[in-house]
Design an enzyme around this catalytic site. Structure first.
Site, PDB file in Angstrom:
ATOM      1  N   HIS A   1      -1.081 -10.260 -36.293  1.00 38.20           N
ATOM      2  CA  HIS A   1       0.463 -10.035 -35.321  1.00 38.20           C
ATOM      3  C   HIS A   1       0.557 -11.563 -35.484  1.00 38.20           C
ATOM      4  CE1 HIS A   1       3.162 -10.823 -32.568  1.00 38.20           C
ATOM      5  NE2 HIS A   1       3.251  -9.756 -32.251  1.00 38.20           N
TER       6      HIS A   1
ATOM      7  N   GLU B   1       2.037 -13.976 -34.196  1.00 35.20           N
ATOM      8  CA  GLU B   1       1.082 -15.173 -33.144  1.00 35.20           C
ATOM      9  C   GLU B   1      -0.471 -15.506 -33.370  1.00 35.20           C
ATOM     10  OE1 GLU B   1       2.438 -13.000 -29.556  1.00 35.20           O
ATOM     11  OE2 GLU B   1       5.311 -13.810 -30.286  1.00 35.20           O
TER      12      GLU B   1
ATOM     13  N   GLU C   1       7.405  -7.127 -38.290  1.00 36.82           N
ATOM     14  CA  GLU C   1       8.102  -8.609 -37.509  1.00 36.82           C
ATOM     15  C   GLU C   1       8.766  -9.334 -37.994  1.00 36.82           C
ATOM     16  OE1 GLU C   1       6.436  -6.335 -33.752  1.00 36.82           O
ATOM     17  OE2 GLU C   1       5.205  -8.089 -34.495  1.00 36.82           O
TER      18      GLU C   1
ATOM     19  N   GLY D   1      10.595 -12.099 -29.555  1.00 39.09           N
ATOM     20  CA  GLY D   1      10.706 -12.209 -28.673  1.00 39.09           C
ATOM     21  C   GLY D   1      11.893 -13.760 -28.468  1.00 39.09           C
TER      22      GLY D   1
ATOM     23  N   SER E   1      12.174  -8.097 -30.905  1.00 42.31           N
ATOM     24  CA  SER E   1      13.163  -7.858 -29.898  1.00 42.31           C
ATOM     25  C   SER E   1      14.124  -6.141 -30.477  1.00 42.31           C
ATOM     26  CB  SER E   1      14.315  -8.527 -30.611  1.00 42.31           C
ATOM     27  OG  SER E   1      13.632  -9.888 -30.050  1.00 42.31           O
TER      28      SER E   1
ATOM     29  N   ASN F   1       2.865  -3.846 -27.486  1.00 42.38           N
ATOM     30  CA  ASN F   1       2.377  -5.403 -27.559  1.00 42.38           C
ATOM     31  C   ASN F   1       2.709  -5.975 -26.193  1.00 42.38           C
ATOM     32  OD1 ASN F   1       0.239  -7.171 -28.356  1.00 42.38           O
ATOM     33  ND2 ASN F   1       2.379  -7.974 -29.860  1.00 42.38           N
TER      34      ASN F   1
ATOM     35  N   LYS G   1       1.034  -8.531 -25.731  1.00 40.19           N
ATOM     36  CA  LYS G   1       0.752  -9.589 -25.672  1.00 40.19           C
ATOM     37  C   LYS G   1      -0.649 -10.514 -24.835  1.00 40.19           C
ATOM     38  CE  LYS G   1       4.849 -10.107 -28.361  1.00 40.19           C
ATOM     39  NZ  LYS G   1       5.819 -11.077 -29.202  1.00 40.19           N
TER      40      LYS G   1
HETATM   41  P1  PGA Z   1       9.358  -9.225 -29.177  1.00 40.36           P
HETATM   42  O1  PGA Z   1       7.861  -8.358 -29.661  1.00 40.36           O
HETATM   43  O2  PGA Z   1       9.511  -7.072 -29.051  1.00 40.36           O
HETATM   44  O3  PGA Z   1       9.325  -9.017 -27.753  1.00 40.36           O
HETATM   45  O4  PGA Z   1       9.922  -9.807 -29.915  1.00 40.36           O
HETATM   46  C1  PGA Z   1       7.017  -7.949 -30.690  1.00 40.36           C
HETATM   47  C2  PGA Z   1       6.111  -8.274 -31.115  1.00 40.36           C
HETATM   48  O5  PGA Z   1       5.345  -9.483 -31.403  1.00 40.36           O
HETATM   49  O6  PGA Z   1       5.154  -7.845 -31.527  1.00 40.36           O
END
Ligand code: PGA
Length: 274
Positions: free
Chosen positions: A99, A101, A186, A192, A232, A11, A13
């Site tokens: 997601h 976000e 997630e 993040g 992460s 992803n 983003k």
């Molecule tokens: P991250 O994000 O690996 O940077 O924690 C995962 C995601 O949000 O899909």
């Protein structure tokens, strides 16, 4: 038990969004992953570079393209939205839906994202459901993201939140369609932040997703559905997460922006004992 092919999805983003940087990254991923087999690999870049990446990858690439969102209507007066048909036409086969976000639930607090702003992220279980239905109708494979916030976890609400998000996403979806759907667990507090969920706990919650699908449909359907962990995931923690019985791959954010890290996670998934 049904054999589930692992899936490693990146992803990106809102990163690598210029044609030049996206082309560099996908070319590196393609080249480094050239001899990797036994795992499906997908990348989900920003919408604006999908066409460019499709032309780098060509038609029969083992690396699939995914989008980061979709709208449920096929066309019309919906300014700024992108339909499943448009994604399909752009060569996309996966789409992230719900997601955190996009639900306005962030692992890392953004000081200027006040309550009044967060509502504009606006994704709900009901919109996730509509998007999932629309994606399936265009033969896209939805990657439906679910996860609890730190607050929900500390209040002991994790299992209920996950069940409700899974049930909400699947409203009205038929048994035969479930094989096209991938879930991604997630935990919002692990996105993040560098904090990973322990592999046991990630497996337990992925097991709740599986059990919810089994309860809604049947044990065979629940046993066959693919469930990713995201939050992460990096080369140094990927193997212990991926080896868990209920975890069938990863949704990778930060580490998907570096080709060597992303591909080494795919290699870890491909090297699991069968
Ligand atoms: P991250 O994000 O690996 O940077 O924690 C995962 C995601 O949000 O899909």
């Amino acid at each position: 038990m049904t054999k589930r092919t692992p899936l490693i999805a990146g992803n990106w983003k809102m990163n690598k969004g210029t044609t030049a940087e996206a082309t560099v990254l996908i070319t590196e991923v393609r080249d480094k992953a050239a001899n990797v087999s036994g795992v499906e690999i997908a990348v989900c870049p920003p919408f604006t570079v999908l066409h460019a990446l499709k032309s780098v990858l060509g038609d029969n690439s083992p690396i699939a393209l995914g989008a980061q969102d979709v709208y449920w209507k096929s066309a019309g007066a919906y300014t700024g939205q992108v339909s499943a048909e448009m994604l399909s036409d752009a060569g996309v086969s996966f789409v992230l839906i719900g997601h955190s976000e996009r639900r306005g639930r962030f692992g890392v607090a953004e000081p200027d994202f006040t309550e009044g702003v967060l509502k504009y992220f606006g994704e709900t279980d009901a919109s996730v459901n509509r998007k999932t239905v629309a994606a399936l109708a265009s033969d896209l494979k939805p990657i439906v993201c679910v996860g609890e916030t730190l607050n929900e976890r500390e209040n002991g609400d994790t299992d209920g939140v996950i069940r409700a998000q899974v049930e909400g996403a699947l409203d009205g979806i038929f048994t035969a369609q479930i094989a096209q759907i991938v879930f991604a667990y997630e935990p919002v507090w692990a996105i993040g932040t560098g904090k990973t969920c322990s592999s046991d706990e990630a497996d337990r919650v992925c097991g709740i997703i599986r059990a919810t699908v089994s309860d809604l449909y049947d044990a065979e359907t629940g046993g066959a559905v693919r469930i990713l962990y995201g939050g992460s995931m990096k080369p140094d923690n990927a193997s212990e997460l991926l080896v868990q019985p209920n975890i069938d791959g990863g949704l990778i954010g930060g580490a998907s922006l570096k080709a060597s890290d992303f591909v080494s996670i795919a290699v870890a998934a491909a090297s699991l004992p069968s």
